[in-house]
Write a protein that holds these residues in place. Structure first.
Motif, mmCIF file in Angstrom:
data_model
loop_
_atom_site.group_PDB
_atom_site.id
_atom_site.type_symbol
_atom_site.label_atom_id
_atom_site.label_comp_id
_atom_site.label_asym_id
_atom_site.label_seq_id
_atom_site.Cartn_x
_atom_site.Cartn_y
_atom_site.Cartn_z
ATOM 1 N N SER A 20 0.828 -1.213 0.000
ATOM 2 C CA SER A 20 0.000 0.000 0.000
ATOM 3 C C SER A 20 0.855 1.253 0.000
ATOM 4 N N HIS A 21 1.962 1.224 0.739
ATOM 5 C CA HIS A 21 2.844 2.395 0.787
ATOM 6 C C HIS A 21 3.536 2.620 -0.549
ATOM 7 N N ARG A 22 3.975 1.542 -1.200
ATOM 8 C CA ARG A 22 4.681 1.688 -2.470
ATOM 9 C C ARG A 22 3.765 2.201 -3.571
ATOM 10 N N ILE A 23 2.527 1.715 -3.609
ATOM 11 C CA ILE A 23 1.618 2.057 -4.702
ATOM 12 C C ILE A 23 0.864 3.348 -4.419
ATOM 13 N N GLY A 24 0.339 3.492 -3.211
ATOM 14 C CA GLY A 24 -0.356 4.726 -2.851
ATOM 15 C C GLY A 24 -1.711 4.894 -3.505
ATOM 16 N N LEU A 25 -2.442 3.790 -3.730
ATOM 17 C CA LEU A 25 -3.778 3.851 -4.323
ATOM 18 C C LEU A 25 -4.800 3.339 -3.316
ATOM 19 N N ALA A 26 -5.988 3.951 -3.337
ATOM 20 C CA ALA A 26 -7.040 3.546 -2.408
ATOM 21 C C ALA A 26 -7.507 2.120 -2.673
ATOM 22 N N ASP A 27 -7.491 1.704 -3.941
ATOM 23 C CA ASP A 27 -7.922 0.343 -4.268
ATOM 24 C C ASP A 27 -7.000 -0.696 -3.629
ATOM 25 N N VAL A 28 -5.712 -0.429 -3.619
ATOM 26 C CA VAL A 28 -4.756 -1.351 -2.991
ATOM 27 C C VAL A 28 -4.974 -1.377 -1.479
ATOM 28 N N ASP A 29 -5.294 -0.220 -0.890
ATOM 29 C CA ASP A 29 -5.598 -0.183 0.540
ATOM 30 C C ASP A 29 -6.829 -1.041 0.857
ATOM 31 N N LEU A 30 -7.841 -0.972 0.009
ATOM 32 C CA LEU A 30 -9.036 -1.789 0.220
ATOM 33 C C LEU A 30 -8.712 -3.276 0.102
ATOM 34 N N PHE A 31 -7.892 -3.630 -0.869
ATOM 35 C CA PHE A 31 -7.494 -5.024 -1.035
ATOM 36 C C PHE A 31 -6.731 -5.522 0.192
ATOM 37 N N ALA A 32 -5.785 -4.717 0.666
ATOM 38 C CA ALA A 32 -5.015 -5.113 1.844
ATOM 39 C C ALA A 32 -5.914 -5.249 3.072
ATOM 40 N N SER A 33 -6.836 -4.301 3.248
ATOM 41 C CA SER A 33 -7.746 -4.368 4.397
ATOM 42 C C SER A 33 -8.649 -5.595 4.311
ATOM 43 N N GLY A 34 -9.146 -5.910 3.111
ATOM 44 C CA GLY A 34 -10.004 -7.079 2.951
ATOM 45 C C GLY A 34 -9.282 -8.372 3.270
ATOM 46 N N VAL A 35 -8.039 -8.494 2.817
ATOM 47 C CA VAL A 35 -7.267 -9.714 3.087
ATOM 48 C C VAL A 35 -6.987 -9.852 4.580
ATOM 49 N N LEU A 36 -6.604 -8.760 5.225
ATOM 50 C CA LEU A 36 -6.289 -8.823 6.650
ATOM 51 C C LEU A 36 -7.529 -9.117 7.486
ATOM 52 N N LEU A 37 -8.668 -8.523 7.126
ATOM 53 C CA LEU A 37 -9.906 -8.801 7.850
ATOM 54 C C LEU A 37 -10.333 -10.256 7.673
ATOM 55 N N GLN A 38 -10.164 -10.784 6.471
ATOM 56 C CA GLN A 38 -10.527 -12.182 6.238
ATOM 57 C C GLN A 38 -9.640 -13.115 7.040
ATOM 58 N N ARG A 39 -8.363 -12.805 7.139
ATOM 59 C CA ARG A 39 -7.461 -13.660 7.902
ATOM 60 C C ARG A 39 -7.750 -13.590 9.397
ATOM 61 N N GLU A 40 -8.262 -12.451 9.855
ATOM 62 C CA GLU A 40 -8.511 -12.294 11.293
ATOM 63 C C GLU A 40 -9.873 -12.824 11.709
#
Length: 240
Positions: free
Chosen positions: A169-189
């Protein structure tokens, strides 16, 4: 022992770095720029996919600034104009890299929904997330393939999923990537169907692209008129 552990952690880092990347601001001769400014410049160079190194870019900026200053003073015999053009010349490389980085991130953003759809199909096929990311890097091209390959490499070396996705997310800086990262982390938790989450995110991004295209089509005439009215005063000043 702590120093040895830090040196080992630096050696094991697989984040892509340029050949002459500075190990730290304290070890360089340009401390006055500040760590935050250097970090932003390095991130800009990374997004622009420029591997020549930060030091070379700074030397190039200083050289262009000095050249513009010397030519302006020689031609206009005015130090004010010379200093202004010198500053413009020193900022020219940053502007070029910013345009290149913006173009590359636009390419990534356009390919991201297709990459997410491929991840969803791979997950429904029984593959793990790491393998799905590797499939994206193998099947696709451009910045999205290189970024997903980097994420897969970091995960294969045992780096924590949260750290890997936050770095992406830091390297790309796009909101879509932030949503993808948040979705993956929420699913894992909390659990859930990750393939469905990824598919919905890809569909949402595609629908947003369609809406933006409609808005641009409906406002094209007004934007063209505004651009012409904005340029006309500068054209008249130039002619005079």
């Amino acid at each position: 022992r702590l120093g040895d552990q830090r040196s080992v952690s630096r050696e094991l880092s697989i984040l892509r770095q340029s050949g002459d990347r500075m190990p730290g601001v304290e070890e360089s001769g340009i401390k006055w720029l500040g760590a935050r400014t250097l970090g932003k410049l390095e991130l800009l160079l990374y997004r622009a996919d420029f591997d020549a190194g930060l030091i070379r870019v700074l030397v190039l900026s200083a050289s262009l600034g000095g050249l513009f200053l010397a030519v302006a003073v020689r031609v206009f015999f005015d130090w004010g104009v010379g200093i202004g053009l010198g500053l413009l010349g020193s900022l020219l490389p940053a502007l070029v890299f910013w345009i290149r980085a913006r173009r590359r991130m636009k390419t990534f953003e356009a390919s991201f929904p297709e990459a997410l759809a491929l991840v969803g199909r791979s997950l429904r096929g029984g593959h793990a997330l790491q393998r799905s990311l590797r499939i994206v890097s193998d099947e696709m091209q451009g910045p999205v393939a290189s970024e997903f390959a980097l994420v897969a490499d970091e995960l294969s070396l045992g780096r924590d999923m949260r750290e890997v996705l936050e770095a992406l997310s830091h390297r790309i800086g796009l909101a879509d990537v932030d949503l993808f990262a948040s979705g993956v982390l929420l699913q894992r938790e909390y659990g859930g169907n990750l393939a469905e989450v990824v598919d919905k995110l890809a569909k949402m991004i595609r629908e947003r692209f369609k809406f933006q295209s409609k808005v641009l089509a409906m406002t094209s005439a007004n934007r063209s008129s505004a651009l012409i009215l904005l340029v006309i005063p500068f054209v008249f000043v130039g002619l005079m």
